[in-house]
Design a protein around this motif. Structure first.
Motif, PDB file in Angstrom:
ATOM      1  N   TYR A 110       0.467  -0.996   0.121  1.00 12.84           N
ATOM      2  CA  TYR A 110       0.003   0.352  -0.130  1.00 12.84           C
ATOM      3  C   TYR A 110       0.999   1.055  -0.157  1.00 12.84           C
ATOM      4  O   TYR A 110       2.099   1.368   0.116  1.00 12.84           O
ATOM      5  CB  TYR A 110      -1.272   0.155   1.226  1.00 12.84           C
ATOM      6  CG  TYR A 110      -0.403   0.081   2.351  1.00 12.84           C
ATOM      7  CD1 TYR A 110       0.187   1.291   2.910  1.00 12.84           C
ATOM      8  CD2 TYR A 110       0.592  -0.929   2.970  1.00 12.84           C
ATOM      9  CE1 TYR A 110       0.495   1.519   4.773  1.00 12.84           C
ATOM     10  CE2 TYR A 110       0.474  -0.688   4.598  1.00 12.84           C
ATOM     11  CZ  TYR A 110       1.122   0.141   4.987  1.00 12.84           C
ATOM     12  OH  TYR A 110       2.112   0.538   6.390  1.00 12.84           O
ATOM     13  N   TYR A 111       0.525   2.431  -0.548  1.00 15.63           N
ATOM     14  CA  TYR A 111       1.384   3.938  -0.462  1.00 15.63           C
ATOM     15  C   TYR A 111      -0.232   4.573  -0.101  1.00 15.63           C
ATOM     16  O   TYR A 111      -1.570   4.689   0.229  1.00 15.63           O
ATOM     17  CB  TYR A 111       1.808   4.134  -1.502  1.00 15.63           C
ATOM     18  CG  TYR A 111       0.974   4.371  -2.433  1.00 15.63           C
ATOM     19  CD1 TYR A 111       0.360   5.766  -2.400  1.00 15.63           C
ATOM     20  CD2 TYR A 111       0.719   3.603  -3.908  1.00 15.63           C
ATOM     21  CE1 TYR A 111      -0.197   6.416  -3.761  1.00 15.63           C
ATOM     22  CE2 TYR A 111       0.053   3.883  -4.967  1.00 15.63           C
ATOM     23  CZ  TYR A 111      -0.470   5.504  -4.796  1.00 15.63           C
ATOM     24  OH  TYR A 111      -1.268   5.903  -5.930  1.00 15.63           O
ATOM     25  N   ALA A 112       0.500   6.097   0.570  1.00 19.64           N
ATOM     26  CA  ALA A 112      -0.254   6.842   1.671  1.00 19.64           C
ATOM     27  C   ALA A 112      -0.737   7.760   0.440  1.00 19.64           C
ATOM     28  O   ALA A 112       0.885   8.088  -0.450  1.00 19.64           O
ATOM     29  CB  ALA A 112       0.485   7.644   2.458  1.00 19.64           C
ATOM     30  N   THR A 113      -2.113   8.230   0.194  1.00 18.75           N
ATOM     31  CA  THR A 113      -2.036   9.272  -0.131  1.00 18.75           C
ATOM     32  C   THR A 113      -1.771  10.370  -0.690  1.00 18.75           C
ATOM     33  O   THR A 113      -1.654  11.621  -1.557  1.00 18.75           O
ATOM     34  CB  THR A 113      -3.343   9.266  -1.886  1.00 18.75           C
ATOM     35  OG1 THR A 113      -4.196   9.719  -0.015  1.00 18.75           O
ATOM     36  CG2 THR A 113      -4.124   8.309  -1.559  1.00 18.75           C
ATOM     37  N   THR A 114      -0.703  10.822   1.096  1.00 16.14           N
ATOM     38  CA  THR A 114       0.002  11.602   1.012  1.00 16.14           C
ATOM     39  C   THR A 114       1.283  11.623   0.087  1.00 16.14           C
ATOM     40  O   THR A 114       1.923  13.158   0.138  1.00 16.14           O
ATOM     41  CB  THR A 114       0.199  11.682   2.257  1.00 16.14           C
ATOM     42  OG1 THR A 114       0.519  11.014   2.899  1.00 16.14           O
ATOM     43  CG2 THR A 114      -1.709  12.272   3.185  1.00 16.14           C
ATOM     44  N   MET A 115       1.487  10.524   0.038  1.00 16.96           N
ATOM     45  CA  MET A 115       3.128  11.147  -1.114  1.00 16.96           C
ATOM     46  C   MET A 115       2.500  11.759  -2.085  1.00 16.96           C
ATOM     47  O   MET A 115       1.746  11.864  -2.835  1.00 16.96           O
ATOM     48  CB  MET A 115       3.330   9.599  -1.301  1.00 16.96           C
ATOM     49  CG  MET A 115       3.775   8.354  -0.183  1.00 16.96           C
ATOM     50  SD  MET A 115       4.173   7.331  -0.945  1.00 16.96           S
ATOM     51  CE  MET A 115       5.520   7.463  -1.229  1.00 16.96           C
ATOM     52  N   PRO A 116       4.267  12.537  -2.728  1.00 16.15           N
ATOM     53  CA  PRO A 116       3.605  13.766  -4.113  1.00 16.15           C
ATOM     54  C   PRO A 116       3.644  13.074  -5.091  1.00 16.15           C
ATOM     55  O   PRO A 116       3.043  12.834  -6.064  1.00 16.15           O
ATOM     56  CB  PRO A 116       4.916  14.160  -4.032  1.00 16.15           C
ATOM     57  CG  PRO A 116       6.267  13.295  -2.954  1.00 16.15           C
ATOM     58  CD  PRO A 116       5.045  12.482  -1.717  1.00 16.15           C
ATOM     59  N   ARG A 117       3.888  11.647  -5.141  1.00 13.96           N
ATOM     60  CA  ARG A 117       3.518  11.142  -6.732  1.00 13.96           C
ATOM     61  C   ARG A 117       3.800   9.397  -6.111  1.00 13.96           C
ATOM     62  O   ARG A 117       4.216   9.022  -4.920  1.00 13.96           O
ATOM     63  CB  ARG A 117       4.584  11.001  -7.557  1.00 13.96           C
ATOM     64  CG  ARG A 117       6.052  10.519  -7.249  1.00 13.96           C
ATOM     65  CD  ARG A 117       6.948  10.545  -8.278  1.00 13.96           C
ATOM     66  NE  ARG A 117       7.938  12.041  -8.780  1.00 13.96           N
ATOM     67  CZ  ARG A 117       8.374  12.586  -8.178  1.00 13.96           C
ATOM     68  NH1 ARG A 117       8.332  12.199  -6.217  1.00 13.96           N
ATOM     69  NH2 ARG A 117       9.238  13.382  -7.247  1.00 13.96           N
ATOM     70  N   PRO A 118       3.003   8.655  -6.610  1.00 11.49           N
ATOM     71  CA  PRO A 118       2.774   6.905  -6.204  1.00 11.49           C
ATOM     72  C   PRO A 118       3.856   6.511  -6.450  1.00 11.49           C
ATOM     73  O   PRO A 118       5.342   6.321  -7.431  1.00 11.49           O
ATOM     74  CB  PRO A 118       2.019   6.242  -7.175  1.00 11.49           C
ATOM     75  CG  PRO A 118       1.071   7.489  -7.744  1.00 11.49           C
ATOM     76  CD  PRO A 118       1.730   8.525  -7.622  1.00 11.49           C
ATOM     77  N   PRO A 119       4.280   5.224  -5.663  1.00 11.91           N
ATOM     78  CA  PRO A 119       6.047   4.969  -5.865  1.00 11.91           C
ATOM     79  C   PRO A 119       5.770   3.852  -7.719  1.00 11.91           C
ATOM     80  O   PRO A 119       4.692   3.937  -7.649  1.00 11.91           O
ATOM     81  CB  PRO A 119       5.285   3.315  -4.583  1.00 11.91           C
ATOM     82  CG  PRO A 119       4.374   3.535  -4.110  1.00 11.91           C
ATOM     83  CD  PRO A 119       3.850   4.663  -4.240  1.00 11.91           C
ATOM     84  N   VAL A 120       7.022   3.709  -7.899  1.00 13.52           N
ATOM     85  CA  VAL A 120       7.682   3.274  -8.920  1.00 13.52           C
ATOM     86  C   VAL A 120       7.089   1.087  -8.613  1.00 13.52           C
ATOM     87  O   VAL A 120       6.161   1.249 -10.379  1.00 13.52           O
ATOM     88  CB  VAL A 120       9.197   2.793  -9.116  1.00 13.52           C
ATOM     89  CG1 VAL A 120       9.237   1.909 -10.229  1.00 13.52           C
ATOM     90  CG2 VAL A 120       9.223   4.734  -9.077  1.00 13.52           C
TER      91      VAL A 120
END
Length: 141
Positions: A110-120
């Motif tokens: 998963y990733y947090a939508t607060t990240m500036p961009r989705p992970p690779v």
């Protein structure tokens, strides 16, 4: 596999570090991604062994990175607020006891939508759920 009290504590601390601003349902979803890694079906998993091994695998859950601001709380240098930790324990207990079904559809990432961009790694993976500020995936290349 039965989780030890130490593994329960590490899982709850991980949920606090990764998802303390989420609802109970959001924390349960994060706990399921960890459970999915624990039970990936491989004899020796790349993810680590058991809940503690998976949660504390270097660079997998950023809250355990030594340079992360949450790390001091996770290792007990600073106190985790009681109510926030209590909710994380409830989420951990429900998932460890198998009292909830997997809302993530088998997600291991998963990733947090607060990240500036989705992970690779998200490119080419199958999105299974968006809940709160997290997006969940399986079949990550």
């Amino acid at each position: 596999m039965t989780a030890t009290e130490n593994e329960r504590d590490i899982l709850a601390r991980t949920l606090w570090g990764e998802a303390r601003g989420e609802s109970l349902a959001g924390q349960i979803a994060v706990a399921w991604t960890i459970r999915n890694r624990v039970y990936d079906g491989k004899a020796k998993s790349w993810w680590g062994e058991g809940y503690a091994g998976v949660c504390q695998k270097p660079y997998q859950f950023s809250c355990w990175n030594k340079n992360d601001p949450n790390y001091a709380y996770l290792i007990g240098v600073k106190p985790i607020p009681f109510r926030e930790y209590a909710q994380a324990q409830i989420a951990a207990d429900q998932v460890l006891a198998g009292k909830t079904t997997d809302p993530t559809g088998g997600a291991t990432h998963y990733y947090a939508t607060t990240m500036p961009r989705p992970p690779v790694w998200a490119k080419g993976a199958k999105q299974t759920l968006k809940l709160g500020h997290h997006v969940f995936f399986k079949d990550v290349p």
